[in-house]
Structure formats: C-alpha cells, structure tokens
Design an enzyme around this catalytic site. Structure first.
Site, PDB file in Angstrom:
ATOM      1  N   SER A 133       0.833  -1.210   0.000  1.00 41.94           N
ATOM      2  CA  SER A 133       0.000   0.000   0.000  1.00 41.94           C
ATOM      3  C   SER A 133       0.862   1.252   0.000  1.00 41.94           C
ATOM      4  O   SER A 133       1.967   1.254   0.523  1.00 41.94           O
ATOM      5  CB  SER A 133      -0.922   0.023   1.212  1.00 41.94           C
ATOM      6  OG  SER A 133      -1.632   1.251   1.223  1.00 41.94           O
ATOM      7  N   LYS A 187      -4.577  -6.755   3.236  1.00 43.49           N
ATOM      8  CA  LYS A 187      -4.470  -5.607   2.325  1.00 43.49           C
ATOM      9  C   LYS A 187      -5.853  -5.245   1.777  1.00 43.49           C
ATOM     10  O   LYS A 187      -6.206  -4.077   1.631  1.00 43.49           O
ATOM     11  CB  LYS A 187      -3.496  -5.920   1.174  1.00 43.49           C
ATOM     12  CG  LYS A 187      -3.490  -4.897   0.022  1.00 43.49           C
ATOM     13  CD  LYS A 187      -3.088  -3.524   0.499  1.00 43.49           C
ATOM     14  CE  LYS A 187      -2.815  -2.454  -0.509  1.00 43.49           C
ATOM     15  NZ  LYS A 187      -3.502  -2.346  -1.749  1.00 43.49           N
ATOM     16  N   HIS A 190      -7.645  -3.498   4.477  1.00 44.82           N
ATOM     17  CA  HIS A 190      -7.031  -2.156   4.539  1.00 44.82           C
ATOM     18  C   HIS A 190      -7.699  -1.239   3.510  1.00 44.82           C
ATOM     19  O   HIS A 190      -8.089  -0.113   3.811  1.00 44.82           O
ATOM     20  CB  HIS A 190      -5.525  -2.277   4.271  1.00 44.82           C
ATOM     21  CG  HIS A 190      -4.856  -0.990   3.890  1.00 44.82           C
ATOM     22  ND1 HIS A 190      -5.013  -0.410   2.643  1.00 44.82           N
ATOM     23  CD2 HIS A 190      -4.051  -0.152   4.577  1.00 44.82           C
ATOM     24  CE1 HIS A 190      -4.332   0.724   2.599  1.00 44.82           C
ATOM     25  NE2 HIS A 190      -3.736   0.895   3.758  1.00 44.82           N
ATOM     26  N   ASN A 191      -7.846  -1.739   2.293  1.00 41.58           N
ATOM     27  CA  ASN A 191      -8.466  -0.924   1.245  1.00 41.58           C
ATOM     28  C   ASN A 191      -9.933  -0.648   1.558  1.00 41.58           C
ATOM     29  O   ASN A 191     -10.438   0.443   1.277  1.00 41.58           O
ATOM     30  CB  ASN A 191      -8.348  -1.612  -0.112  1.00 41.58           C
ATOM     31  CG  ASN A 191      -6.954  -1.477  -0.699  1.00 41.58           C
ATOM     32  OD1 ASN A 191      -5.990  -1.297   0.037  1.00 41.58           O
ATOM     33  ND2 ASN A 191      -6.836  -1.578  -2.006  1.00 41.58           N
ATOM     34  N   GLU A 194     -10.020   2.020   3.925  1.00 38.72           N
ATOM     35  CA  GLU A 194      -9.680   3.245   3.167  1.00 38.72           C
ATOM     36  C   GLU A 194     -10.937   3.818   2.498  1.00 38.72           C
ATOM     37  O   GLU A 194     -11.163   5.036   2.523  1.00 38.72           O
ATOM     38  CB  GLU A 194      -8.621   2.854   2.140  1.00 38.72           C
ATOM     39  CG  GLU A 194      -8.132   3.934   1.226  1.00 38.72           C
ATOM     40  CD  GLU A 194      -7.153   3.344   0.189  1.00 38.72           C
ATOM     41  OE1 GLU A 194      -6.211   2.621   0.572  1.00 38.72           O
ATOM     42  OE2 GLU A 194      -7.352   3.589  -1.013  1.00 38.72           O
TER      43      GLU A 194
HETATM   44  P1  NBP Z   1      -1.097  -2.197 -14.004  1.00 37.58           P
HETATM   45  O1  NBP Z   1      -2.025  -2.832 -13.039  1.00 37.58           O
HETATM   46  O2  NBP Z   1      -1.583  -1.100 -14.860  1.00 37.58           O
HETATM   47  O3  NBP Z   1      -0.479  -3.352 -14.934  1.00 37.58           O
HETATM   48  C1  NBP Z   1       0.404  -3.057 -15.989  1.00 37.58           C
HETATM   49  C2  NBP Z   1       1.545  -4.047 -15.997  1.00 37.58           C
HETATM   50  O4  NBP Z   1       1.050  -5.393 -16.173  1.00 37.58           O
HETATM   51  C3  NBP Z   1       2.471  -3.797 -17.177  1.00 37.58           C
HETATM   52  O5  NBP Z   1       3.803  -4.049 -16.743  1.00 37.58           O
HETATM   53  C4  NBP Z   1       2.004  -4.821 -18.192  1.00 37.58           C
HETATM   54  O6  NBP Z   1       2.966  -5.188 -19.136  1.00 37.58           O
HETATM   55  C5  NBP Z   1       1.733  -5.987 -17.285  1.00 37.58           C
HETATM   56  N1  NBP Z   1       0.970  -7.071 -17.909  1.00 37.58           N
HETATM   57  C6  NBP Z   1      -0.325  -7.119 -18.286  1.00 37.58           C
HETATM   58 BR1  NBP Z   1      -1.495  -5.730 -18.167  1.00 37.58          BR
HETATM   59  N2  NBP Z   1      -0.682  -8.299 -18.822  1.00 37.58           N
HETATM   60  C7  NBP Z   1       0.437  -9.038 -18.782  1.00 37.58           C
HETATM   61  C8  NBP Z   1       0.715 -10.354 -19.177  1.00 37.58           C
HETATM   62  N3  NBP Z   1      -0.228 -11.146 -19.680  1.00 37.58           N
HETATM   63  N4  NBP Z   1       1.987 -10.803 -19.034  1.00 37.58           N
HETATM   64  C9  NBP Z   1       2.939 -10.010 -18.510  1.00 37.58           C
HETATM   65  N5  NBP Z   1       2.724  -8.754 -18.088  1.00 37.58           N
HETATM   66  C10 NBP Z   1       1.490  -8.265 -18.218  1.00 37.58           C
HETATM   67  O7  NBP Z   1       0.226  -1.684 -13.234  1.00 37.58           O
HETATM   68  P2  NBP Z   1       0.359  -0.863 -11.872  1.00 37.58           P
HETATM   69  O8  NBP Z   1      -0.631   0.242 -11.760  1.00 37.58           O
HETATM   70  O9  NBP Z   1       1.804  -0.553 -11.785  1.00 37.58           O
HETATM   71  O10 NBP Z   1      -0.014  -1.934 -10.749  1.00 37.58           O
HETATM   72  C11 NBP Z   1       0.679  -3.161 -10.601  1.00 37.58           C
HETATM   73  C12 NBP Z   1      -0.020  -3.983  -9.517  1.00 37.58           C
HETATM   74  O11 NBP Z   1       0.066  -3.258  -8.274  1.00 37.58           O
HETATM   75  C13 NBP Z   1      -1.500  -4.229  -9.778  1.00 37.58           C
HETATM   76  O12 NBP Z   1      -1.861  -5.501  -9.311  1.00 37.58           O
HETATM   77  C14 NBP Z   1      -2.174  -3.174  -8.933  1.00 37.58           C
HETATM   78  O13 NBP Z   1      -3.477  -3.536  -8.547  1.00 37.58           O
HETATM   79  C15 NBP Z   1      -1.242  -3.094  -7.749  1.00 37.58           C
HETATM   80  N6  NBP Z   1      -1.285  -1.838  -7.003  1.00 37.58           N
HETATM   81  C16 NBP Z   1      -1.368  -0.653  -7.646  1.00 37.58           C
HETATM   82  C17 NBP Z   1      -1.390   0.528  -6.914  1.00 37.58           C
HETATM   83  C18 NBP Z   1      -1.459   1.857  -7.611  1.00 37.58           C
HETATM   84  O14 NBP Z   1      -1.544   2.867  -6.898  1.00 37.58           O
HETATM   85  N7  NBP Z   1      -1.406   1.897  -8.935  1.00 37.58           N
HETATM   86  C19 NBP Z   1      -1.293   0.493  -5.533  1.00 37.58           C
HETATM   87  C20 NBP Z   1      -1.165  -0.720  -4.906  1.00 37.58           C
HETATM   88  C21 NBP Z   1      -1.156  -1.881  -5.652  1.00 37.58           C
HETATM   89  P3  NBP Z   1       3.025  -4.379 -20.552  1.00 37.58           P
HETATM   90  O15 NBP Z   1       3.820  -3.147 -20.276  1.00 37.58           O
HETATM   91  O16 NBP Z   1       3.742  -5.318 -21.453  1.00 37.58           O
HETATM   92  O17 NBP Z   1       1.615  -4.105 -20.980  1.00 37.58           O
END
Ligand code: NBP
Length: 483
Positions: A133, A187, A190-191, A194
C-alpha cells in the site's frame, strides 16, 4: 557455477508505475535488481531514466531474468491482478528451481493467492502474496508491505522488503502476516477501511459546504486544523490540499470542476463480499462502497434530481451556530471512523480464524502507521488496545475508545439529525451511528424477526428464560413446543 555476487538479490517483473518505482526503491537501497517487462519499452525507459539510481540487471526474456537472480531466487510480480498475474507466475515457475520464491505484490484477491500458494508449493516453490500500500509515491519512497506465504520464505525475503518499507519510530512498516492468503486478505480489508475513511471525510466536507455554507478554501483550513489533533492522518492531510486547489482554466475551486462520480477498482467490494461470507457487519465499508456506486449512477441521479421531493425541515446552519457545528462534524467524523476501523479489525479477526492464519492485529496497527494510505496517528491507540487485551470483543470496548465515545456521541447524533433535517446524505455517519446503537442496545428487533421466521418457516426461536429451541404452533392452537 555462476558467480552469485554479480547476480541480483531481487527481481521485479512488471514495470508500469508500481513495479518501476519499487525496483528503483530496491536499487536506491543498494540492492542489485533484475528487471523485466513483457513490452521491452518499459524496461528500456526505466534504465534510460533511472539507471543511475543503483544497479539494475535488465532482462529481455523471463529466462534471462530468472538466471540473473541469486539463489534462492526472489521475483516480485507487479502486473495487473487476475489473468496477467497467473500468466507471469506460470512463466516464472517453469524457469525457477525448488526453494525459489515468487512474490505477488499486486492487488490480488486472497482466494487466488490461496490457490496459487498451494499450486506453487506442489512444485516445490515458495509463493508469497504481499499486499503493498502507498500508491506510486509509497512504492518509490517507502510503502507498507503485508507479506503472507510460508514463514520460512520470510527469513530470506523479510530483510529485503523491510529495507524498502516505510519506517515509523524506527520500526519498518512490513512484517510477516500469516500463511498463504493472509497478506492479501489484510491488504484487501485495509483498502475497505480506506473506502470508509475517504467517505466519512467526504461526508464531513459535504456538511461543512452545504449545511454550513462554507467555501472550499475555508474548509481546507478546517481540515488542516483537524490534522493537528486526533484525526491526524494522510487522508485528512491530502483532503486539505485537494480543497485548496484552484482550477487554472476556470479559476473555480477544483473540487467544483471534478465530476462527482467516484471510481473503484474492486478491493472495497471484495472486502464487503468477504465480510458477508464471514457474517461480519462491516456497515461503514459497505455503505462507502454503495455510496461510490450510487455516485456513479449518473443517469439515475440526473433523472431524479429536482424531481424527488426533498422534504427538508430545516435551513442551513446559522453563522452563530457554525463554530459549534464544525466541532460537531469533527466529532462525528472521528466517531464514524472509529466504527469503520473497529469493523475492519473484526473482519480480519474472523478471516484469520476461518483460515487458521493467526494474524496478530497489533502487527497491522503497527505497520499501517506509515507508508500506506490509511496511515494515521490513532493507529497507535488501536495497537495499545490490542496490547491491553489481544482478545477484545470490539475495539470500541477498549477504555480509550469507550472514553472517546462519551465525548463524541452527542455531537454525532446532532450531526446526523441536522443532515437528515436538511436532506443531506450522510450514509456512513448515519449507518455507523445505527451500528453503534445496535451494538450497545439491550434489546434488538431481532426477537420479532425470530417470531416471524418461526411463523412462516417453523425455524424455531430461543427463549430468554430457559435454554433450548422452541416453536409455536401458529396455525394450530398456538401452544409452544420444544423443538
Ligand atoms: P497495471 O495494473 O496497470 O499493470 C500493468 C503491468 O502489467 C504492465 O507491466 C504490463 O505489461 C503488465 N501485464 C499485463 Br497488463 N498483462 C500481462 C501479461 N499477460 N503478461 C505479462 N505482463 C502483463 O500496473 P500498476 O498500476 O503498476 O499496478 C501493478 C499492480 O500493483 C496491480 O496488481 C495493482 O493492482 C497493484 N497496485 C497498484 C497501486 C497503484 O496505486 N497503482 C497500488 C497498490 C497496488 P506491458 O507493459 O507489457 O503491458
């Protein structure tokens, strides 16, 4: 044999905003980090923009990535939850060897994590579902991390994760939560908390704005003031920032330009679904999730606005009453927030019992003090409450919380009454007060429900004066029989 020294201590797969920031965080802490992304452009961009922040080992294929990791290999997946995560786990597992560790740092559903952990265990691999988080800023500068999975894997993984986590009073905001899905479960809750916290802050703002007629800038000042007391928290702090913001294009407060339809990605909904299955009333979280859904029902809202009668029975708060009203709203916000957290911790206890996780609530109150979105000073109070009685029936029964309620409850009632009289929605303020009144009530209408159930379905009822289950012959002579 490859020289282990030149290999990476950790690797990150998935270099969108979260993954690249976590990889940079590891690198800035002196770890060598292997990095891989399905589309190589993201890997190239990370190295081009931030390659000088530490030692990165960029890989073009998953096999190259895996072979650039020290044993036991530790690979952190930061890709989209669901199918993408399963796909990456499969690729890593094929390339890894017994004893290696796969960590899923995404927002995965805890039941998926339970399944994946069992699958990986059967292949001799360790699987750690880690809730992370703090959003993108936390990922870079210190998130709160909630790793589940086998305790054994924490021995080699824990120090690495703790080194990049936020710290409060010298304590890292990361600890082993429990087996298999425990980390992702907490987690998720937690959300959920939130969601409730954001909604009660929203309700407080709405009342100051529309019941007391204050302007956003003035309200920003109120939140800033509140942030110096019991309500001190990240969410209250950023609320003041948002309310202070002026839209450059129109010169109006930004809050008035933003469409009032709240988005959601699903973790709040999961929290409520899990609570329903566990039979735990998380009313504050439930109302917060429904409030977001209702805000997004834009067609329905525009069809009813100005059509359904308001039936208001009071006008806005007068200038003379304003100071007291603002303080009442602060207290109502704090009371509702206490209920939301108490309910969230109830759900965690129930989930832990159901799955045999042995989650220690004190650990959560400790690690949530920093890095995460719900970080707040009052989490210290929650930790103290569980220190005093680890088996406490409800956090509201702790002497600090009970003492607070003595001070808060009158104001809370006045605020809910005031909002109702003015026709202003306060779903979490009001439902939390009802929850509080239900919890402390000597008698509930549930007795009547039991009577009705016995009437139409012979479901039986218990009596207050002796043990056993009883049924009244409703369609016969109405005598009572013991079931
Ligand atoms: P995203 O959730 O937007 O995912 C994008 C990533 O997933 C890219 O690296 C993409 O690769 C990869 N990907 C996908 Br889509 N399909 C794929 C596949 N079949 N094989 C391999 N890679 C694949 O990214 P994020 O916002 O950085 O979040 C990452 C994780 O962290 C998520 O589970 C999210 O829920 C969690 N999270 C996010 C936050 C936040 O604030 N954003 C906070 C806490 C947790 P590509 O570049 O090749 O398309």
């Amino acid at each position: 044999m490859t020289d282990q020294k030149h290999l990476a201590q950790i690797g990150v797969v998935g270099l969108a905003v979260m993954g690249s920031n976590i990889a940079r965080n590891f690198a800035r802490h002196g770890h060598t980090v292997a990095v891989y992304n399905r589309s190589p452009e993201r890997t190239d961009a990370l190295i081009a923009d931030h390659g000088d922040e530490g030692t990165f080992l960029p890989a073009k294929t998953i096999e190259e990535f895996v072979s650039s990791l020290q044993r036991p290999r530790r690979a952190l997946i930061m890709v989209q939850a669901g199918k993408a995560t399963d796909a990456v786990i499969g690729q890593l597992a094929d390339a890894m060897k017994e004893g290696d560790i796969i960590i899923d740092g995404g927002n995965s559903l805890y039941t998926d994590t339970i399944r994946r952990e069992a699958e990986m265990r059967a292949r001799g691999l360790h699987f750690v579902g880690a809730g992370i988080s703090g959003g993108e800023e936390g990922a870079l500068n210190g998130p709160a991390i909630m790793p589940g999975g086998p305790a054994e894997s924490y021995e080699s993984l824990g120090p690495l994760l703790e080194s990049i986590a936020a710290e409060v009073d010298g304590v890292p905001c990361c600890t082993h939560i429990g087996p298999d899905g425990a980390g992702h479960f907490v987690k998720m809750v937690h959300n959920g908390i939130e969601y409730a916290d954001m909604q009660v802050i929203g309700e407080a703002y709405h009342l100051l704005r529309y019941a007391a007629g204050m302007e956003p800038k003035e309200i920003a000042g109120v939140f800033r003031e509140w942030n110096t007391g019991d309500l001190n928290s990240y969410l209250v702090e950023i609320t003041a920032e948002v309310l202070d913001q002026v839209d450059a294009e129109t010169g109006r407060p930004l809050i008035d330009v933003i469409v009032d339809a709240a988005g959601q990605k699903g973790t709040g909904r999961w929290t409520v679904k899990a609570a329903l299955d566990l039979g735990i009333p998380v009313t504050a979280i439930g109302e917060a999730v429904f409030a977001r859904a209702l805000s997004g029902a834009r067609a329905q809202r525009s069809a009813t606005t100005g059509v359904l009668p308001s039936g208001t029975i009071a006008g806005p708060v007068s200038a003379d009453e304003r100071e007291r009203f603002v303080e009442d709203v602060r207290r109502a916000l704090y009371a509702s927030k206490l209920v939301a957290y108490a309910q969230g911790f109830d759900e965690i206890r129930a989930g832990s019992e159901e799955h045999g996780w042995n989650v220690d609530p004190r650990d959560l109150a400790t690690i949530w003090r920093g890095g995460c979105i719900i970080r707040a000073t009052f989490l210290n109070r929650i930790r103290d409450a569980y220190d005093a009685d680890p088996d406490i029936q409800s956090l509201l029964l702790d002497s600090y919380f009970t003492g607070e309620m003595v001070d808060l409850v009158d104001s809370w009632r006045r605020v809910v009454i005031n909002a109702t009289r003015q026709g202003l929605p306060v779903p979490v303020f009001a439902s939390s007060l009802s929850y509080y009144d239900s919890l402390r009530a000597e008698r509930l209408p549930a007795a009547l429900i039991q009577g009705q159930r016995d009437y139409f379905g012979a479901h039986t009822y218990e009596r207050t004066d002796r043990p056993g289950h009883f049924h009244t012959e409703w369609s016969g002579d109405r005598s009572e029989v013991q079931a």
